[in-house]
Design a protein around this motif. Structure first.
Motif, short mmCIF file in Angstrom:
data_model
loop_
_atom_site.label_atom_id
_atom_site.label_comp_id
_atom_site.label_asym_id
_atom_site.label_seq_id
_atom_site.Cartn_x
_atom_site.Cartn_y
_atom_site.Cartn_z
N ARG A 383 -9.08 -7.04 -5.94
CA ARG A 383 -10.09 -7.51 -4.67
C ARG A 383 -9.75 -8.72 -3.99
O ARG A 383 -10.22 -8.97 -2.94
CB ARG A 383 -11.50 -7.32 -5.40
CG ARG A 383 -11.86 -5.62 -5.54
CD ARG A 383 -13.38 -5.52 -5.95
NE ARG A 383 -13.42 -6.19 -7.56
CZ ARG A 383 -13.28 -5.21 -8.46
NH1 ARG A 383 -13.02 -3.89 -8.22
NH2 ARG A 383 -13.49 -5.56 -9.65
N GLN A 384 -9.06 -9.73 -4.86
CA GLN A 384 -8.99 -10.89 -4.31
C GLN A 384 -7.62 -11.35 -3.76
O GLN A 384 -7.48 -12.26 -3.10
CB GLN A 384 -9.18 -12.05 -5.37
CG GLN A 384 -10.71 -11.90 -5.95
CD GLN A 384 -10.84 -12.75 -7.20
OE1 GLN A 384 -9.81 -13.37 -7.78
NE2 GLN A 384 -11.78 -12.70 -7.70
N ASN A 385 -6.84 -10.17 -3.73
CA ASN A 385 -5.38 -10.45 -3.15
C ASN A 385 -5.61 -10.23 -1.68
O ASN A 385 -5.84 -9.33 -0.86
CB ASN A 385 -4.54 -8.99 -3.69
CG ASN A 385 -3.05 -9.34 -3.21
OD1 ASN A 385 -2.78 -9.69 -2.02
ND2 ASN A 385 -2.28 -8.64 -4.20
N PRO A 386 -4.94 -11.31 -0.98
CA PRO A 386 -4.95 -11.43 0.68
C PRO A 386 -4.37 -10.34 1.17
O PRO A 386 -4.85 -9.87 2.30
CB PRO A 386 -4.44 -12.58 0.86
CG PRO A 386 -4.44 -13.59 -0.31
CD PRO A 386 -4.58 -12.51 -1.38
N ARG A 387 -3.21 -9.60 0.78
CA ARG A 387 -2.51 -8.46 1.11
C ARG A 387 -3.64 -7.37 1.26
O ARG A 387 -3.59 -6.71 2.30
CB ARG A 387 -1.28 -8.24 0.45
CG ARG A 387 -0.91 -6.66 0.79
CD ARG A 387 0.60 -6.66 0.19
NE ARG A 387 0.97 -5.15 0.29
CZ ARG A 387 1.30 -4.45 1.33
NH1 ARG A 387 1.47 -5.06 2.73
NH2 ARG A 387 1.79 -2.98 1.36
N ASN A 388 -4.42 -6.91 0.20
CA ASN A 388 -5.26 -6.02 0.39
C ASN A 388 -6.50 -6.38 1.35
O ASN A 388 -7.23 -5.47 1.99
CB ASN A 388 -5.68 -5.72 -1.24
CG ASN A 388 -4.92 -5.38 -2.06
OD1 ASN A 388 -3.77 -4.64 -1.81
ND2 ASN A 388 -4.94 -5.68 -3.44
#
Length: 863
Positions: A383-388
């Motif tokens: 949830r914290q991944n910028p790609r996501n």
């Protein structure tokens, strides 16, 4: 005691014992099969007692659900008397004696009498017959007859599996459509609704026809189910069986609808208890909705696997999409089973690819199964991944497929994990008559409505909303506000405030700038403001417009709020939307837009507004041929208060009515017209001021099955008043036929010669569902300082005759009504009345107490 009576007594004793075992918490799977065995014994005994020597030549066969060995307390018992080819018609009296005995047992019996050849003939072109015969099971009699029938109706003889599957798929699609393609209706059918028992049976039928499987568990051996999927399928079936068994026990009959009438008692029977923020019935229904959602997902997976195995080319070459995905037979699939483990972001990328490639038919069943097995990868790190973050916002910003993919994400369990707050509202119901859907289903309907505004092909539905939405540079702000507007339901506290906090944090975390995040949060916080202002306040009052304009602040916020409001109201309950609401919302939007255009430092000027309304009305009257002298003659009766309360087209209508009358005489008048925007009727009564029509008109309208939504009563300068009422038919949208209109006109005309105390009795019964709710009557008084009058806010159980009783209280307490804003929220009435004493002054405290006491006495605490 006769032998037939003995059989019935034994059957009833067995049923009572099963009921006791159910209450004690025994396995419902055991109980359902035990009920079938009990009926087997009873029918076999009755057959022995009535059939004589036919027991050796005729087969008594259980078919349908009874053939599967699955019976609930009120289930139909379907049987087939399978005859040999050389059956002697002289033995028909024995068959008749058996059938008569069946009805005497008190069972819901469905029976047929056929030879093997007749079975084949009937099943040849009838899908339901062949389905029933597939589930045949011998109760007693010669097994070779049943073997012959099953062989003659096998898929190598009639209904091969490809044809059977294709027709069954169509049958399911048609059935789902009857339930609006959702298992989330507030009164679902545990058997027929999407995700219900019929969907599980559908899987079993296809498996049996294609693979010869006798049980769902055997699909594991054919690699069509994983052991985990098998367990979820059987657990879901057991829960639905428990609900159905309880329903039949509770009602004493076959009842598969989870009606409001039964939901509270059902929750108690199943062991649920009220908690701090959720009622027992809400907990039970959330479990039900989450179960049918999971079963719907399994149904989709398995039917797609069947389609691939039965109808498609298993050797079709895959077409690569990128390093992670390919398309085979029109369906998107991963290139191998390790894709999600190597690249968890592919769990979101998949939905973006479906948007970018609209020719892809869907996701392969194999890949849907992989998604389910890899949902654990959607954790805090994911949830914290910028790609996501970029992928999710790209899905929201896509030109096509936004709603479709959000719904797919919800169905597959991805959305509720990526947005944990959304996961908490999945399957959450609100136990009332206002919200027709669960919170998550409603939320996705709201986003869907917003998307339709954004697409030109839907411009004809809501032209003004489409025009506004399509000029917004960042439509994703509207979609995000739709996603978050109810996301805090069920937590306690103000869901708008709590949701606004969640929304702003989410937007900032996803890289949106501060201003956009603040706009989303503001929209969530104030998503009810436009609706409540339009429906509960006097939007003809410039002060109301100025106050609302100050809240909104600028045109951009107003534009977003307007489209969100209409999407929200339409997504709450389709029966509640009508052209009257549309005109109210549009009127508030237009007046607020004008106020913002003039500048908040220049509030709406009542004099300017009055002048503009008079100008538009005069122009319309002149175009229709009315002379200026006739207009002026009528307008000498109208003061500025009247002009502010009415639209220019209403002023013109009333002017024509009064111009044709002798306004110096004492005759009263009635006129009706269809609502300018389509739905409903507007009525105007010209009567002496001393005659108070509210109690009588509302009684007439209520008795005719229609609902008052607005009332304005304005005194004229000749001791008469113009009373304008707007009412709609809640069950119908569009024009009311002329015959009904004439009936309304005749009944309203009849009021003119009656005294105020002669009220038409309202005999209409309240709706079935409304009787299940208890709403405490609340009366609150405040002062409308700007108009020097009293504001009465009433909350009560909605029921036929409610407004008439309120009107009678006004008469008894010497109260004049100037306006009423009628707002029905499911089973609750939340109405606002602007009132004065008989001298036109606000009510004194003693008068308020007397009126409040009278209202509570007339209305009580519940319907």
């Amino acid at each position: 005691m006769t032998q037939d009576t003995s059989v019935r007594s034994s059957l009833e004793a067995d049923a009572a014992a099963l009921g006791q075992r159910f209450s004690a918490g025994d396995s419902v799977v055991d109980l359902v099969h035990a009920r079938a065995r009990s009926v087997d014994e009873a029918l076999a005994e009755l057959w022995r007692l009535t059939a004589g020597d036919l027991v050796e030549s005729v087969a008594l066969v259980a078919v349908g659900g009874y053939g599967r060995g699955e019976l609930h307390p009120g289930s139909d018992v379907d049987i087939l008397l399978l005859l040999p080819d050389d059956f002697d018609s002289g033995d028909n009296d024995k068959l008749s004696a058996f059938v008569t005995g069946l009805w005497d047992l008190g069972l819901e019996i469905g029976h047929s009498v056929r030879t093997v050849a007749q079975c084949v003939e009937q099943a040849q072109d009838d899908l339901s017959v062949v389905t029933t015969l597939m589930e045949s099971r011998l109760v007693t009699g010669p097994p070779e007859l049943l073997d012959a029938m099953q062989s003659a109706t096998a898929p190598d003889r009639i209904w091969p599996s490809d044809r059977f599957f294709a027709e069954k798929r169509k049958e399911q699609i048609a059935r789902h459509r009857r339930y609006d393609d959702t298992g989330y209706n507030l009164e679902p059918n545990v058997k027929g609704s999407p995700g219900g028992l019929r969907d599980i049976q559908m899987i079993g039928w296809v498996a049996k026809r294609h693979f010869g499987c006798r049980t769902l568990a055997e699909l594991v051996d054919h690699a069509f189910l994983t052991p985990g999927q098998r367990d979820r399928l059987l657990e879901g079936q057991a829960f639905l069986w428990r609900v159905r068994f309880a329903l039949h026990t509770l009602t004493g009959r076959r009842e598969d609808r989870i009606l409001f009438d039964h939901q509270i008692a059902l929750a108690k029977m199943l062991g649920y208890e009220d908690a701090t923020y959720t009622l027992a019935v809400e907990q039970m229904m959330q479990r039900y909705y989450r179960t049918v959602m999971d079963l719907s997902r399994l149904n989709d997976i398995l039917l797609q696997l069947f389609e691939e195995a039965i109808l498609m080319d298993p050797d079709a070459a895959p077409q690569p999409v990128n390093e992670r995905f390919q398309v085979r037979n029109g369906y998107l699939q991963t290139v191998d089973e390790g894709v999600f483990e190597r690249e968890p972001s592919a769990l979101l990328e998949l939905f973006l690819l479906l948007q970018q490639n609209p020719d892809i038919r869907g996701v392969s069943a194999y890949t849907v199964g992989l998604i389910k097995r890899n949902l654990h990868l959607i954790d805090d790190g994911f949830r914290q991944n910028p790609r996501n973050h970029r992928l999710f916002l790209s899905i929201l910003r896509a030109p096509e497929g936004v709603t479709h993919e959000l719904k797919r994400m919800n169905l597959y369990g991805v959305l509720g994990l990526y947005l944990p707050a959304f996961g908490r509202i999945v399957g959450r119901m609100q136990y009332d008559l206002f919200h027709a859907y669960t919170v998550d289903e409603h939320t996705l309907f709201v986003v869907s409505n917003l998307r339709r505004f954004a697409l030109e092909r839907f411009d004809h539905e809501f032209p003004d909303c489409s025009q506004i939405m399509q000029r917004l540079e960042k439509p994703e702000i509207a979609y995000l506000s739709g996603l978050f507007h109810d996301i805090a339901k069920g937590r306690g506290g103000d869901h708008s405030e709590l949701g606004a906090v969640d929304a702003e944090a989410f937007c900032l975390e996803h890289g949106m700038d501060q201003a956009d995040a603040a706009t989303v949060a503001w929209l969530v916080r104030h998503h009810l403001a436009l609706s409540t202002t339009a429906q509960k306040q006097d939007i003809g009052d410039p002060d109301v417009i100025n106050e609302f304009a100050a809240l909104v602040g600028d045109q951009l916020h107003l534009d977003y709020l307007y489209v969100l409001t209409i999407a929200d109201v339409r997504g709450t309950n389709p029966k509640l939307w009508n052209s009257w609401k549309a005109s109210l919302f549009r009127g508030l939007y237009q007046e607020t837009s004008r106020a913002l255009n003039d500048g908040l430092e220049h509030p709406v000027d009542p004099e300017q507004l009055i002048g503009e309304k008079r100008g538009k009305a005069r122009a319309a009257l002149a175009d229709s041929g009315m002379s200026g002298a006739d207009i002026d003659r009528v307008w000498r009766l109208l003061d500025d208060n009247y002009i502010l309360k009415h639209k220019s087209d209403e002023i013109a209508w009333h002017t024509r009515l009064l111009a044709d009358a002798d306004t110096d005489a004492t005759a009263s008048l009635v006129d009706l017209r269809r609502g300018p925007d389509g739905d409903g009727v507007e009525a105007v009564l010209y009567t002496p001021r001393v005659k108070r029509t509210f109690a009588q008109v509302t009684a007439v309208v209520d008795e005719l099955g229609m609902s008052i939504v607005d009332a304005r009563i304005v005194p004229l300068k000749n001791d008469f008043s113009l009373d304008t009422y707007v009412f709609v038919d809640p069950e119908e949208h569009g024009d009311i036929d002329e015959t009904r209109l004439d009936k309304v006109r005749a009944m309203l005309t009849g009021i003119l010669d009656k005294s105020d105390e002669e009220i038409v009795p309202v005999t209409r019964a309240p709706p079935r569902q409304a009787r299940m709710f208890s709403t405490r009557t609340e009366v609150d008084f405040s002062r409308d300082e700007s108009r020097d009058r009293t504001l009465l806010e009433l909350v009560a159980a909605d029921r036929p005759g409610l407004l008439s009783k309120v009107g009678q209280a006004f008469i008894a307490c010497g109260v004049n009504i100037e306006a009423a804003k009628i707002m029905t929220i499911g089973e609750r009435a939340e109405d606002v009345f602007y009132i004065t004493d008989l001298s036109g002054k606000p009510l004194e405290e003693d008068a308020e107490r007397r009126l409040g006491k009278d209202l509570l006495k007339r209305l009580g605490d519940q319907a």
